[in-house]
Design a protein around this motif. Sequence first.
Motif, short mmCIF file in Angstrom:
data_model
loop_
_atom_site.label_atom_id
_atom_site.label_comp_id
_atom_site.label_asym_id
_atom_site.label_seq_id
_atom_site.Cartn_x
_atom_site.Cartn_y
_atom_site.Cartn_z
N CYS A 1 -57.01 -49.69 40.00
CA CYS A 1 -56.40 -50.93 39.49
C CYS A 1 -57.43 -52.04 39.33
N VAL A 2 -58.31 -52.17 40.32
CA VAL A 2 -59.32 -53.23 40.28
C VAL A 2 -60.28 -52.99 39.12
N ASN A 3 -60.72 -51.74 38.93
CA ASN A 3 -61.67 -51.43 37.85
C ASN A 3 -61.07 -51.65 36.46
N LYS A 4 -59.80 -51.28 36.30
CA LYS A 4 -59.14 -51.41 35.00
C LYS A 4 -58.48 -52.77 34.80
N GLY A 5 -58.35 -53.52 35.90
CA GLY A 5 -57.73 -54.83 35.80
C GLY A 5 -56.22 -54.77 35.73
N ASN A 6 -55.63 -53.61 36.09
CA ASN A 6 -54.19 -53.45 36.03
C ASN A 6 -53.54 -53.75 37.38
N LEU A 7 -52.27 -54.10 37.34
CA LEU A 7 -51.55 -54.43 38.57
C LEU A 7 -51.20 -53.16 39.34
N LEU A 8 -50.83 -52.08 38.60
CA LEU A 8 -50.41 -50.83 39.22
C LEU A 8 -51.11 -49.65 38.56
N PRO A 9 -51.28 -48.51 39.26
CA PRO A 9 -51.90 -47.32 38.67
C PRO A 9 -50.88 -46.53 37.85
N VAL A 10 -50.64 -46.95 36.63
CA VAL A 10 -49.61 -46.34 35.78
C VAL A 10 -50.23 -45.24 34.92
N PRO A 11 -49.74 -43.98 35.04
CA PRO A 11 -50.27 -42.89 34.20
C PRO A 11 -49.67 -42.95 32.80
N SER A 12 -49.99 -41.99 31.96
CA SER A 12 -49.39 -41.94 30.63
C SER A 12 -47.89 -41.73 30.76
N ASN A 13 -47.14 -42.15 29.75
CA ASN A 13 -45.68 -42.02 29.80
C ASN A 13 -45.26 -40.57 29.95
N GLN A 14 -46.00 -39.67 29.28
CA GLN A 14 -45.69 -38.24 29.36
C GLN A 14 -45.87 -37.73 30.79
N LYS A 15 -46.99 -38.11 31.42
CA LYS A 15 -47.25 -37.68 32.79
C LYS A 15 -46.25 -38.32 33.76
N LEU A 16 -45.94 -39.59 33.53
CA LEU A 16 -45.00 -40.29 34.39
C LEU A 16 -43.66 -39.57 34.41
N ASN A 17 -43.13 -39.26 33.23
CA ASN A 17 -41.83 -38.58 33.14
C ASN A 17 -41.90 -37.16 33.71
N GLU A 18 -43.05 -36.52 33.55
CA GLU A 18 -43.23 -35.17 34.09
C GLU A 18 -43.19 -35.20 35.63
N TYR A 19 -43.87 -36.18 36.22
CA TYR A 19 -43.89 -36.29 37.68
C TYR A 19 -42.55 -36.78 38.22
N LEU A 20 -41.85 -37.59 37.45
CA LEU A 20 -40.53 -38.07 37.89
C LEU A 20 -39.54 -36.92 38.00
N LYS A 21 -39.73 -35.90 37.19
CA LYS A 21 -38.88 -34.70 37.28
C LYS A 21 -39.11 -34.02 38.63
N GLU A 22 -40.37 -33.96 39.05
CA GLU A 22 -40.70 -33.40 40.37
C GLU A 22 -40.04 -34.22 41.47
N ILE A 23 -40.13 -35.53 41.33
CA ILE A 23 -39.57 -36.44 42.35
C ILE A 23 -38.07 -36.26 42.44
N ALA A 24 -37.39 -36.15 41.30
CA ALA A 24 -35.94 -35.97 41.29
C ALA A 24 -35.57 -34.67 42.00
#
Length: 403
Positions: free
Chosen positions: A312-335
Amino acid sequence: MKTNFSLLFYLKKQKNYISGNSPIYMRITVDGKRSEIATSRDCNPNRWSKRSSRLIGTKEDVKMLNSYLDQLQSSVYQAHQELVSFGIGITSEAIKYRYLGKMDGSHTLLEAVKDHNEKMQSLVGKGYVQGTLNRYKVLEKHLSAFMLSKYEVVDMDIKRVDQAFLNDFDYYLRSNKDCENNYVVKNVKNLGKILRIGLENGWVEKDHFLGYKGKTKNVDRYYLNQEELEQIAGKEFLSERLRQVRDVFVFCCFTGLAYVDVFKLKQEHIQKGNDGERWIFTNRQKTKTRSAIPLLPTAVKIMDRYATNKVCVNKGNLLPVPSNQKLNEYLKEIADLCGIDKKLTSHIARHTFATTVTLLNGVPIESVSKMLGHTNIRTTQHYAKILDIKVGADMALLKEKYH
């Protein structure tokens, strides 16, 4: 008058070609003069036979592509025969235009779509997003497949696109592609935009889209109830990857941010509000409207957890957000790990904020609309319509009064 006419399929490699597939082209030659047409197909050069101008092999995908090329060849020969029977002079361009179903000097439908997409490509990041461009690229593929299926051509004169064409395209997407109503209507509406541009350019004489009757339907908006939200928020994950995705998802559940907005969220977007507490101040990517969101304690904890995160610090982002495709893929695992029988997506988090976190806790719909960055409160009212729990709770108070 006798002419020397021939047809050849060949691969058109790029000058700097190293590896990968190459597009397949048709070359029509009449008396030494050539005209080329893209077939909208490609293949690996190692599987291509120059001698037969077809793919080598017996697998199903090879048979399908060779059959497709046979079909194109038949259509070109038919176009040639029609010109002969009409007594029209045979040239490579005449055969090409007859095959495409257009007259010399006119414009084709896919030509109009590609022209639109090339211009939009240059505007990505300047008012347009990649997702919008991708939808028009998908439209191009649907149109190509539809015209081959319905008219046995790979393209046609844009002037031939009439009311019947739109209705048939609508039916094709529903029946052949098994697409849902709203997806079909959006594709036809995107085609309508192409036709309006064609009208402005003088390529077509009438806007046939005005007669199209397709309408989008309201769909149920799924969201997590309080128990499900607490289950995900309190779940211990061994994987750092799943912990981070869970935190991003829960953060969106407590802020209502869409994926693209949380992906671009930076520390500079966090400022003190009029109550002295930390707020998110940002403009929504989709509508360009301003969102002002007071940060709830759960969101603050997540945000502070990643304040010193190296990524986050290196990219200047607030949160470590992956690509939308990866996010939805991992959310399936979480569910699955949480035993939740709902398809978790980044947008489910936004729905959860609008319902479980705010409306069900008595936050006025006007405030919810402002935080979500909706341009019209009617959009927010769609969420209110599905809150049977809220209706039940409100009526319970009334029952007490009349008990």
